[in-house]
Write a protein that holds these residues in place. Structure first.
Motif, PDB file in Angstrom:
ATOM      1  N   GLU B 110       0.828  -1.196   0.000  1.00 42.37           N
ATOM      2  CA  GLU B 110       0.000   0.000   0.000  1.00 42.37           C
ATOM      3  C   GLU B 110       0.868   1.253   0.000  1.00 42.37           C
ATOM      4  OE1 GLU B 110      -3.206  -0.555   2.805  1.00 42.37           O
ATOM      5  OE2 GLU B 110      -3.773   1.550   2.620  1.00 42.37           O
ATOM      6  N   GLY B 111       0.585   2.181  -0.913  1.00 41.75           N
ATOM      7  CA  GLY B 111       1.321   3.443  -0.976  1.00 41.75           C
ATOM      8  C   GLY B 111       0.721   4.479  -0.045  1.00 41.75           C
ATOM      9  N   VAL B 112       1.318   5.645  -0.021  1.00 40.27           N
ATOM     10  CA  VAL B 112       0.877   6.714   0.878  1.00 40.27           C
ATOM     11  C   VAL B 112      -0.577   7.084   0.584  1.00 40.27           C
ATOM     12  CG1 VAL B 112       1.797   8.795   1.942  1.00 40.27           C
ATOM     13  CG2 VAL B 112       3.018   7.730   0.032  1.00 40.27           C
ATOM     14  N   PRO B 113      -1.415   7.160   1.622  1.00 39.31           N
ATOM     15  CA  PRO B 113      -2.784   7.611   1.375  1.00 39.31           C
ATOM     16  C   PRO B 113      -2.811   9.118   1.136  1.00 39.31           C
ATOM     17  CG  PRO B 113      -2.465   7.150   3.707  1.00 39.31           C
ATOM     18  CD  PRO B 113      -1.169   6.829   3.024  1.00 39.31           C
ATOM     19  N   GLY B 114      -3.701   9.550   0.269  1.00 41.93           N
ATOM     20  CA  GLY B 114      -3.766  10.981  -0.016  1.00 41.93           C
ATOM     21  C   GLY B 114      -5.165  11.389  -0.447  1.00 41.93           C
ATOM     22  N   ARG B 115      -5.286  12.657  -0.788  1.00 41.82           N
ATOM     23  CA  ARG B 115      -6.578  13.194  -1.203  1.00 41.82           C
ATOM     24  C   ARG B 115      -6.686  13.131  -2.717  1.00 41.82           C
ATOM     25  NH1 ARG B 115      -9.141  18.810   0.917  1.00 41.82           N
ATOM     26  NH2 ARG B 115      -9.685  17.421   2.610  1.00 41.82           N
ATOM     27  N   ILE B 116      -7.842  12.755  -3.190  1.00 35.88           N
ATOM     28  CA  ILE B 116      -8.021  12.624  -4.636  1.00 35.88           C
ATOM     29  C   ILE B 116      -9.378  13.202  -5.044  1.00 35.88           C
ATOM     30  CG2 ILE B 116      -9.181  10.442  -5.151  1.00 35.88           C
ATOM     31  CD1 ILE B 116      -6.685   9.652  -6.685  1.00 35.88           C
ATOM     32  N   VAL B 117      -9.411  13.797  -6.223  1.00 33.90           N
ATOM     33  CA  VAL B 117     -10.669  14.345  -6.729  1.00 33.90           C
ATOM     34  C   VAL B 117     -11.121  13.494  -7.906  1.00 33.90           C
ATOM     35  CG1 VAL B 117     -11.846  16.409  -7.557  1.00 33.90           C
ATOM     36  CG2 VAL B 117      -9.795  16.638  -6.178  1.00 33.90           C
ATOM     37  N   VAL B 118     -12.377  13.048  -7.863  1.00 26.22           N
ATOM     38  CA  VAL B 118     -12.945  12.324  -8.995  1.00 26.22           C
ATOM     39  C   VAL B 118     -13.952  13.249  -9.647  1.00 26.22           C
ATOM     40  CG1 VAL B 118     -13.809  10.076  -9.700  1.00 26.22           C
ATOM     41  CG2 VAL B 118     -13.112  10.449  -7.356  1.00 26.22           C
ATOM     42  N   ARG B 119     -13.898  13.345 -10.962  1.00 22.76           N
ATOM     43  CA  ARG B 119     -14.847  14.203 -11.657  1.00 22.76           C
ATOM     44  C   ARG B 119     -15.652  13.390 -12.654  1.00 22.76           C
ATOM     45  NH1 ARG B 119     -12.743  19.032 -10.093  1.00 22.76           N
ATOM     46  NH2 ARG B 119     -10.497  19.030  -9.815  1.00 22.76           N
ATOM     47  N   ARG B 120     -16.892  13.800 -12.853  1.00 19.92           N
ATOM     48  CA  ARG B 120     -17.745  13.104 -13.817  1.00 19.92           C
ATOM     49  C   ARG B 120     -18.172  14.080 -14.900  1.00 19.92           C
ATOM     50  NH1 ARG B 120     -22.390   9.911 -11.306  1.00 19.92           N
ATOM     51  NH2 ARG B 120     -23.126  11.992 -10.771  1.00 19.92           N
ATOM     52  N   LYS B 121     -18.009  13.635 -16.136  1.00 18.32           N
ATOM     53  CA  LYS B 121     -18.414  14.472 -17.265  1.00 18.32           C
ATOM     54  C   LYS B 121     -19.889  14.288 -17.542  1.00 18.32           C
ATOM     55  CE  LYS B 121     -14.220  15.002 -19.957  1.00 18.32           C
ATOM     56  NZ  LYS B 121     -13.262  14.183 -19.199  1.00 18.32           N
ATOM     57  N   ASN B 122     -20.475  15.341 -18.041  1.00 21.74           N
ATOM     58  CA  ASN B 122     -21.872  15.281 -18.450  1.00 21.74           C
ATOM     59  C   ASN B 122     -22.005  15.991 -19.770  1.00 21.74           C
ATOM     60  OD1 ASN B 122     -24.177  14.093 -17.315  1.00 21.74           O
ATOM     61  ND2 ASN B 122     -23.730  15.168 -15.391  1.00 21.74           N
ATOM     62  N   ASN B 130     -16.782  18.403 -17.274  1.00 21.10           N
ATOM     63  CA  ASN B 130     -16.911  17.942 -15.897  1.00 21.10           C
ATOM     64  C   ASN B 130     -17.971  18.774 -15.193  1.00 21.10           C
ATOM     65  OD1 ASN B 130     -14.851  16.019 -16.020  1.00 21.10           O
ATOM     66  ND2 ASN B 130     -13.311  17.622 -15.754  1.00 21.10           N
ATOM     67  N   THR B 131     -18.978  18.085 -14.671  1.00 25.56           N
ATOM     68  CA  THR B 131     -20.031  18.833 -13.998  1.00 25.56           C
ATOM     69  C   THR B 131     -20.081  18.517 -12.517  1.00 25.56           C
ATOM     70  OG1 THR B 131     -21.532  17.143 -14.750  1.00 25.56           O
ATOM     71  CG2 THR B 131     -21.550  19.225 -15.962  1.00 25.56           C
ATOM     72  N   SER B 132     -19.772  17.269 -12.140  1.00 25.37           N
ATOM     73  CA  SER B 132     -19.816  16.974 -10.709  1.00 25.37           C
ATOM     74  C   SER B 132     -18.515  16.321 -10.283  1.00 25.37           C
ATOM     75  CB  SER B 132     -20.995  16.064 -10.380  1.00 25.37           C
ATOM     76  OG  SER B 132     -20.968  14.936 -11.216  1.00 25.37           O
ATOM     77  N   SER B 133     -18.216  16.467  -9.014  1.00 27.06           N
ATOM     78  CA  SER B 133     -16.964  15.913  -8.514  1.00 27.06           C
ATOM     79  C   SER B 133     -17.134  15.479  -7.075  1.00 27.06           C
ATOM     80  CB  SER B 133     -15.854  16.953  -8.618  1.00 27.06           C
ATOM     81  OG  SER B 133     -16.078  17.979  -7.684  1.00 27.06           O
ATOM     82  N   ALA B 134     -16.249  14.609  -6.638  1.00 30.59           N
ATOM     83  CA  ALA B 134     -16.224  14.208  -5.241  1.00 30.59           C
ATOM     84  C   ALA B 134     -14.775  14.130  -4.812  1.00 30.59           C
ATOM     85  CB  ALA B 134     -16.895  12.851  -5.062  1.00 30.59           C
ATOM     86  N   THR B 135     -14.504  14.562  -3.588  1.00 30.16           N
ATOM     87  CA  THR B 135     -13.141  14.520  -3.065  1.00 30.16           C
ATOM     88  C   THR B 135     -13.071  13.465  -1.977  1.00 30.16           C
ATOM     89  OG1 THR B 135     -13.065  16.883  -3.465  1.00 30.16           O
ATOM     90  CG2 THR B 135     -11.286  15.951  -2.158  1.00 30.16           C
ATOM     91  N   PHE B 136     -12.079  12.593  -2.094  1.00 26.29           N
ATOM     92  CA  PHE B 136     -11.921  11.549  -1.093  1.00 26.29           C
ATOM     93  C   PHE B 136     -10.577  11.692  -0.402  1.00 26.29           C
ATOM     94  CE2 PHE B 136     -15.025   9.731  -3.963  1.00 26.29           C
ATOM     95  CZ  PHE B 136     -15.912   9.117  -3.106  1.00 26.29           C
ATOM     96  N   ASP B 137     -10.592  11.373   0.892  1.00 28.13           N
ATOM     97  CA  ASP B 137      -9.338  11.345   1.634  1.00 28.13           C
ATOM     98  C   ASP B 137      -8.932   9.892   1.859  1.00 28.13           C
ATOM     99  OD1 ASP B 137      -8.633  13.970   1.948  1.00 28.13           O
ATOM    100  OD2 ASP B 137     -10.049  14.288   3.593  1.00 28.13           O
TER     101      ASP B 137
END
Lengths: 308, 300
Positions: B110-122, B130-137
C-alpha cells in the motif's frame, strides 16, 4: 531513452519530445509563427497534464522567439514605445490569466476551457486565413495587383485620450487600444500556452494600423517578455512549469526552426498561408472532436489542487 | 552592429550552461550508482532464513517472515517503474511440499494515502464537460494484492472488511466540506471510478495467483511499481492463512525516494517556485540566444 519529468511526474521518452520540438520548430520556421498553438495541443494529446503543457510551453516560446526578436532589433524593426505599451497590457492580462488557470483547475474545468479556447480562436483565425489566402491566389492568377494597406482612415480609436507618439510606427494614437490588445493577448497566452502572435499581428495591422515592417519585430519583442513573465508566473503561482520538458522542447525546436526557415524560402507566401490555415483548422477540429465525442470514460481522477 | 561582442557573450553563456549541465549530470550518475549498489547490501535477512530451516519442529506455532528485494528505491531521472520481489518464509512449516497448498499467503502493498478528486463528465448542450466531482481522503496512491489463491477463498468477508483488504474494502472517506451534496449511490459510483481508473493506470493491482511457494516454507511474489507511482513510503503486509484462519502476519516497509537531479529539480520547483521560474526563463533566453548565434555563424 526515458526521462522522469520532475514536475509533470511522469516518465517521458526523450526522443519523442525532441522530435516533437523539432517538428513544431520546423513548422514554425517554415511559417514564421511561434508554434505555441501547435506544441501545446501536441503536449496535451501526448498525455502531459494540460496545465503543465501550457506553463512549460510558454518557456519554450520565450526561447524560440528571443532569437527572432534579436534579429529584428538588429534591423531596427522594433517600435519600443508600442512594444512597451503592448507588454504592459500583456503582463496585466497574463497575471489575470494565470489566476484564472488556477481557479479553473480547482473547479476541474480547465481542460474543457482550454479546448474551447482553441476551437474558438483557431477556428476563426484558420477560416479567415484560408479565405484570404484562397482569394489572394485567385487574384494573383487573374493578374490584378493586390492592394496592401489602406491608411489614413479615421476610426473611433483615434478619438480616445492618452495619446502617445509612436515614432517607429509613425503613429500618434491613444495608448488605450494597444494596452487593451496587449492585455487580451496576455490573457490568451497564459490560458492557451501560446505567444499570441496570431492575434497580435492582425490586431496591430488592422486595428492599430502599424506599418507592416515593424509589426513582426514589435510583436516578437512583446512575445519574448510576455512569455518570460508568464513562465515565471505559472511557475510561482501554479507550479506547472517542467524545466526538463522545456529544455527537451527547446533543443528540438531551435534545430527544427533552422531547417524550416530554409524550406520556407522555397514556397510562395500565399501557399504558406494556405498550408498554415489548413494546419490551424486541423488543430481546432481535433479539439472540437474532444468536446463533442463521447468520452471513453465519464470519470477522471486527479490530485486535489490547492485544497480543492 | 558589434557582432564580435555578442559572440563572446554567447560563448560565455554556452560555457556556463555547459558546466551547469556537467555538474547536474555528475550528481545524477552518482545517484544512480547509489541506487544500484545499496539494495543488495542492505538485505540482511539471510541469517534469519537459515534459522528458519533449522528450527522446523512439528506442532509448534507457525510464523511468517518476509522482506522485499529493495527497501529503498531511488527515483532518478531514468526511473521508469520497477519490479519488486517480495519473499518470505513460514517458520515451523507443516506442509510436506511446495505444491501441497497447506498454507495460503496474501501480500498487500500500500502506498501513501492521499486526497483525490474524482470528476464526472456530463453532456451539456452537446459538449462534454466535468459537472460533478467528489473529493476523497485516505485514498492509497498505490494498492496491490497478491495471493496464492483468490482472496475470497483464503479469507472470510469479516476479515477483509476489518483489515481493509480488497478494493471494495478500501477506506476512502469523502473529504470534509464537499461543495456538492452527494447521494450514497453517487458516492459509490465515484468510489468505483477511482478503483477502475487506478487499475487502468497500473496503480491498483490484484493478482490471485501471484504468490508461489518454492519450498515447504519459502514463498515469493513479484509486484510492479509503474513509472507513474507516487513516491513515498510503502507498507508491505504479508498474511499467512490456514483454512481461512490468520496464523501470522508480518510487515515490511519500502521507500521510494527522489534522488539526484530529479530530487533537486522537484525540490526547487515546489520549494522555491519563484526562483525556479526565473531560472527557467534564464535558460530559455540563453538557449534562444545561443542557438541564434551558433546558426548565424554556421550560415556564414
Amino acid at each position: 531513452m526515458h526521462f522522469y519529468l520532475p514536475v509533470a511526474e511522469m516518465s517521458a521518452n526523450i526522443l519523442i519530445f525532441l522530435a516533437m520540438g523539432g517538428a513544431v520548430g520546423f513548422l514554425s520556421g517554415l511559417f514564421g509563427v511561434g508554434g505555441g498553438f501547435l506544441m501545446t495541443p501536441l503536449l496535451i494529446f501526448s498525455g502531459i497534464p494540460p496545465a503543465v503543457a501550457v506553463g512549460t510551453e510558454s518557456a519554450q516560446i520565450t526561447a524560440s522567439s528571443v532569437s527572432g526578436a534579436f534579429a529584428q532589433w538588429r534591423r531596427r524593426n522594433i517600435d519600443f514605445a508600442m512594444g512597451t505599451v503592448l507588454l504592459a497590457g500583456g503582463i496585466v492580462g497574463s497575471v489575470l490569466g494565470v489566476q484564472l488557470v488556477g481557479s479553473l483547475r480547482r473547479l476541474g474545468v480547465f481542460d474543457f476551457f482550454v479546448a474551447a479556447c482553441y476551437v474558438t480562436f483557431l477556428g476563426v483565425i484558420g477560416t479567415l486565413m484560408l479565405i484570404e489566402s484562397v482569394n489572394t491566389m485567385r487574384k494573383m492568377r487573374g493578374g490584378t495587383s493586390v492592394s496592401s494597406r489602406r491608411s489614413g482612415q479615421h476610426m473611433w480609436i483615434h478619438g480616445l485620450p492618452l495619446k502617445l507618439r509612436f515614432q517607429r510606427s509613425k503613429l500618434y494614437i491613444s495608448a488605450i487600444p494597444p494596452f487593451l490588445i496587449g492585455m487580451f493577448v496576455g490573457l490568451l497566452a497564459a490560458i492557451m500556452g501560446v505567444g499570441g502572435g496570431f492575434i497580435m499581428v492582425p490586431a496591430m495591422i488592422y486595428l492599430l494600423r502599424v506599418p507592416t515592417n515593424v509589426v513582426v519585430g514589435t510583436s516578437l519583442f512583446q512575445i519574448v517578455f510576455l512569455t518570460a513573465a508568464t513562465t515565471a508566473l505559472h511557475a510561482s503561482q501554479n507550479q506547472t512549469v517542467d524545466v526538463a520538458l522545456a529544455v527537451l522542447l527547446m533543443a528540438g525546436g531551435v534545430v527544427g526552426a533552422q531547417f524550416g526557415a530554409v524550406a520556407g524560402e522555397r514556397l510562395k507566401a500565399e501557399q504558406l498561408r494556405f498550408l498554415l490555415a489548413a494546419l490551424v483548422l486541423m488543430v481546432g477540429l481535433r479539439f472540437a472532436w474532444q468536446l463533442i465525442a463521447p468520452p471513453a470514460d465519464l470519470y477522471s481522477i486527479g490530485a486535489a489542487v490547492g485544497g480543492a | 552592429m558589434p557582432g564580435r561582442e555578442h559572440r563572446c557573450a554567447a560563448l560565455g553563456l554556452m560555457a556556463t550552461l555547459g558546466i551547469g549541465f556537467l555538474v547536474l549530470a555528475a550528481s545524477q550518475t552518482q545517484a544512480q550508482k547509489r541506487q544500484k549498489a545499496p539494495p543488495v547490501a542492505k538485505e540482511a535477512p539471510h541469517t534469519q532464513m537459515q534459522e528458519v530451516t533449522r528450527e522446523q519442529q512439528p506442532g509448534a506455532k507457525e510464523a511468517v517472515q518476509a522482506d522485499v528485494s529493495a527497501r529503498n528505491v531511488a527515483v532518478t531521472s531514468s526511473f521508469n517503474g520497477i519490479e519488486i520481489v517480495i519473499f518470505g518464509a513460514v517458520d515451523n512449516s507443516q506442509q510436506s511440499s511446495a505444491e501441497s497448498g497447506y498454507y495460503d499467503v496474501m501480500i498487500v502493498v500500500e502506498g501513501v494515502p492521499g486526497r483525490i478528486v474524482v470528476r464526472r463528465k456530463n453532456n451539456v448542450a452537446g459538449l462534454w464537460l466535468n459537472t460533478s466531482s467528489a473529493t476523497f481522503d485516505v485514498v492509497p496512491s498505490y494498492y496491490a494484492i497478491a495471493s496464492t489463491r483468490p482472496i475470497d477463498e483464503i479469507t472470510t468477508e469479516e476479515f477483509r472488511a476489518s483489515h481493509g483488504v480488497g478494493f471494495q474494502h478500501l477506506r476512502f472517506t469523502p473529504a470534509f466540506g464537499q461543495t456538492q451534496a452527494l447521494s450514497t449511490e453517487d458516492l459509490k459510483e465515484f468510489r468505483e471510478a477511482i478503483v477502475r481508473l487506478k487499475e487502468k493506470q497500473g496503480l491498483y493491482i490484484q493478482d490471485n495467483f501471484r504468490v508461489a511457494f518454492i519450498g515447504k516454507s519459502l514463498f515469493r511474489a513479484t509486484i510492479e511499481l509503474p513509472a507513474n507511482v507516487t513516491v513515498g513510503p510503502f507498507e508491505t503486509r504479508v498474511y499467512l492463512f490456514r483454512e481461512e484462519k490468520l496464523l501470522s502476519q508480518y510487515t515490511v516497509r519500502l521507500n521510494l525516494e527522489r534522488e539526484g537531479l530529479e530530487r533537486h529539480l522537484h525540490r526547487f520547483a515546489f520549494g522555491y517556485p519563484t526562483l525556479y521560474g526565473l531560472m527557467t526563463v534564464a535558460i530559455a533566453l540563453a538557449a534562444g540566444l545561443i542557438a541564434s548565434t551558433v546558426f548565424r555563424r554556421a550560415a556564414h
